[in-house]
Design a protein around this motif. Sequence first.
Motif, mmCIF file in Angstrom:
data_model
loop_
_atom_site.group_PDB
_atom_site.id
_atom_site.type_symbol
_atom_site.label_atom_id
_atom_site.label_comp_id
_atom_site.label_asym_id
_atom_site.label_seq_id
_atom_site.Cartn_x
_atom_site.Cartn_y
_atom_site.Cartn_z
ATOM 1 N N ASP A 66 0.843 -1.193 0.000
ATOM 2 C CA ASP A 66 0.000 0.000 0.000
ATOM 3 C C ASP A 66 0.877 1.243 0.000
ATOM 4 N N THR A 67 0.566 2.199 -0.875
ATOM 5 C CA THR A 67 1.382 3.395 -0.994
ATOM 6 C C THR A 67 0.510 4.575 -1.381
ATOM 7 N N ALA A 68 1.143 5.724 -1.646
ATOM 8 C CA ALA A 68 0.452 6.922 -2.116
ATOM 9 C C ALA A 68 1.500 7.933 -2.560
ATOM 10 N N ALA A 69 1.135 8.783 -3.508
ATOM 11 C CA ALA A 69 2.060 9.820 -3.958
ATOM 12 C C ALA A 69 2.344 10.831 -2.858
ATOM 13 N N PHE A 70 1.413 10.972 -1.884
ATOM 14 C CA PHE A 70 1.641 11.928 -0.796
ATOM 15 C C PHE A 70 2.450 11.333 0.351
ATOM 16 N N TYR A 71 2.955 10.103 0.185
ATOM 17 C CA TYR A 71 3.887 9.534 1.158
ATOM 18 C C TYR A 71 5.301 9.967 0.763
ATOM 19 N N PHE A 72 5.727 11.103 1.259
ATOM 20 C CA PHE A 72 7.092 11.536 0.971
ATOM 21 C C PHE A 72 7.606 12.398 2.112
ATOM 22 N N SER A 73 8.925 12.502 2.180
ATOM 23 C CA SER A 73 9.610 13.391 3.102
ATOM 24 C C SER A 73 10.727 14.059 2.300
ATOM 25 N N PRO A 74 11.466 14.991 2.877
ATOM 26 C CA PRO A 74 12.574 15.573 2.123
ATOM 27 C C PRO A 74 13.496 14.473 1.571
ATOM 28 N N LEU A 75 13.672 14.446 0.271
ATOM 29 C CA LEU A 75 14.575 13.531 -0.447
ATOM 30 C C LEU A 75 14.022 12.134 -0.667
ATOM 31 N N ARG A 76 12.865 11.790 -0.082
ATOM 32 C CA ARG A 76 12.369 10.421 -0.205
ATOM 33 C C ARG A 76 10.905 10.412 -0.654
ATOM 34 N N SER A 77 10.579 9.496 -1.562
ATOM 35 C CA SER A 77 9.210 9.263 -1.999
ATOM 36 C C SER A 77 8.952 7.776 -1.948
ATOM 37 N N ALA A 78 7.869 7.381 -1.281
ATOM 38 C CA ALA A 78 7.558 5.954 -1.167
ATOM 39 C C ALA A 78 7.383 5.324 -2.541
ATOM 40 N N ASN A 79 6.682 6.006 -3.433
ATOM 41 C CA ASN A 79 6.460 5.445 -4.770
ATOM 42 C C ASN A 79 7.769 5.218 -5.509
ATOM 43 N N GLU A 80 8.661 6.174 -5.412
ATOM 44 C CA GLU A 80 9.921 6.038 -6.140
ATOM 45 C C GLU A 80 10.824 4.982 -5.503
ATOM 46 N N LEU A 81 10.742 4.820 -4.195
ATOM 47 C CA LEU A 81 11.467 3.717 -3.547
ATOM 48 C C LEU A 81 10.928 2.376 -4.038
ATOM 49 N N ILE A 82 9.604 2.260 -4.143
ATOM 50 C CA ILE A 82 8.990 1.033 -4.648
ATOM 51 C C ILE A 82 9.420 0.778 -6.082
ATOM 52 N N ASN A 83 9.437 1.817 -6.896
ATOM 53 C CA ASN A 83 9.879 1.708 -8.286
ATOM 54 C C ASN A 83 11.306 1.175 -8.345
ATOM 55 N N GLN A 84 12.180 1.769 -7.543
ATOM 56 C CA GLN A 84 13.585 1.345 -7.563
ATOM 57 C C GLN A 84 13.747 -0.086 -7.060
ATOM 58 N N ALA A 85 12.916 -0.467 -6.099
ATOM 59 C CA ALA A 85 13.044 -1.803 -5.519
ATOM 60 C C ALA A 85 12.542 -2.896 -6.449
ATOM 61 N N PHE A 86 11.505 -2.603 -7.253
ATOM 62 C CA PHE A 86 10.804 -3.698 -7.930
ATOM 63 C C PHE A 86 10.700 -3.612 -9.449
ATOM 64 N N ALA A 87 10.903 -2.454 -10.042
ATOM 65 C CA ALA A 87 10.777 -2.390 -11.508
ATOM 66 C C ALA A 87 11.907 -3.186 -12.168
ATOM 67 N N PRO A 88 11.592 -3.984 -13.197
ATOM 68 C CA PRO A 88 10.256 -4.267 -13.730
ATOM 69 C C PRO A 88 9.460 -5.153 -12.764
ATOM 70 N N TYR A 89 8.177 -4.870 -12.635
ATOM 71 C CA TYR A 89 7.340 -5.495 -11.620
ATOM 72 C C TYR A 89 6.931 -6.917 -12.007
ATOM 73 N N ARG A 90 6.941 -7.796 -11.006
ATOM 74 C CA ARG A 90 6.415 -9.146 -11.208
ATOM 75 C C ARG A 90 4.901 -9.108 -11.219
ATOM 76 N N ASP A 91 4.302 -9.987 -12.016
ATOM 77 C CA ASP A 91 2.846 -9.987 -12.172
ATOM 78 C C ASP A 91 2.113 -10.192 -10.856
ATOM 79 N N GLU A 92 2.694 -10.996 -9.945
ATOM 80 C CA GLU A 92 1.987 -11.329 -8.711
ATOM 81 C C GLU A 92 2.072 -10.229 -7.650
ATOM 82 N N LEU A 93 2.848 -9.163 -7.913
ATOM 83 C CA LEU A 93 2.987 -8.076 -6.944
ATOM 84 C C LEU A 93 1.896 -7.040 -7.186
ATOM 85 N N VAL A 94 1.068 -6.817 -6.165
ATOM 86 C CA VAL A 94 -0.065 -5.899 -6.279
ATOM 87 C C VAL A 94 0.279 -4.610 -5.527
ATOM 88 N N ILE A 95 0.277 -3.495 -6.268
ATOM 89 C CA ILE A 95 0.558 -2.192 -5.676
ATOM 90 C C ILE A 95 -0.755 -1.423 -5.607
#
Length: 302
Positions: A66-95
């Motif tokens: 579970d995430t949101a674009a408004f989950y961020f702090s100075p220098l960090r964004s949850a969405n972009e951390l998820i992108n870096q961790a998992f792209a390209p995404y596996r089919d079974e991963l539900v965001i």
Amino acid sequence: MTAETITAVASGTWTLGDLVVNRMGFGAMRLTQNGEAFAADAVPSDRARAITVLRHAVELGVNHIDTAAFYFSPLRSANELINQAFAPYRDELVIATKVGPGRDPSGHWLPHATPRELRGQVEENLRQLGRDHLDVVNLRIVGTDSIAERFGALAELREAGLIRHLGLSNIRPHHLAEAQAIAPVVCVQNMHGIGASAEQKTFLRSCGEQGVAFVPFYSIAGIGRTAGASTGDSAEVNAVARAHAVSTAQVRLAWTLHQGPHVLAIPGTGNPDHLAQNVDAGALRLSGDELATLDSVHDEAA
């Protein structure tokens, strides 16, 4: 991982539309900073550690994040951390993400999005996550007013293929009925845990009867909300924790999952040890007597 490692598979599964998820998921809100979420003086989290926690969650069987674009702090964004961790995404991963609220670059909250602005929020989530569609989008609201126009705008984006499934967050029962008349709703995200209101308990059961997943937030933190869990658990909760040699946070998570097969947990943490404990809680089986005791604590606090 060893052969004895508990994974999210132990929590059971639920199907969001056509997406099968393990009931123990992960919330990304606390990934971006140390201390209270959304605090003005937030200290950015360690990027490498946050990405390690995300990847380890998936290694432990978590496939609902579970995430949101408004989950961020100075220098960090949850969405972009998820992108870096998992792209390209596996089919079974539900965001699953949320739209409605917004924050400006300095972190201040903005008025909730209008129907027209919701498309921009959906597109921003797509950009940050690096995806061409979003698995689940929850419309988060404040208040009791009609959501038909806003939910209808998201339903149009679903028809256009930008969104796969729709959900709702922070709502009342009449909102669910209103939305279902427009498009299918696969989940409701509302605050729930030991001590939640009697109204939420009734609504949780109603969602189950309708085949709609109920996804509690703050199931550990409770009234601590964005500040996190307090140390003020009751004697009864502490006694159950001692009996199983687990933490009170794990008891709270286990109790939450015991509320019905349609209940999905999304505890969040940036701590690898807490992550493992949260996943372990999905395998914790409470006895009938223990559930009755915790239910009484819940009813007294509600």
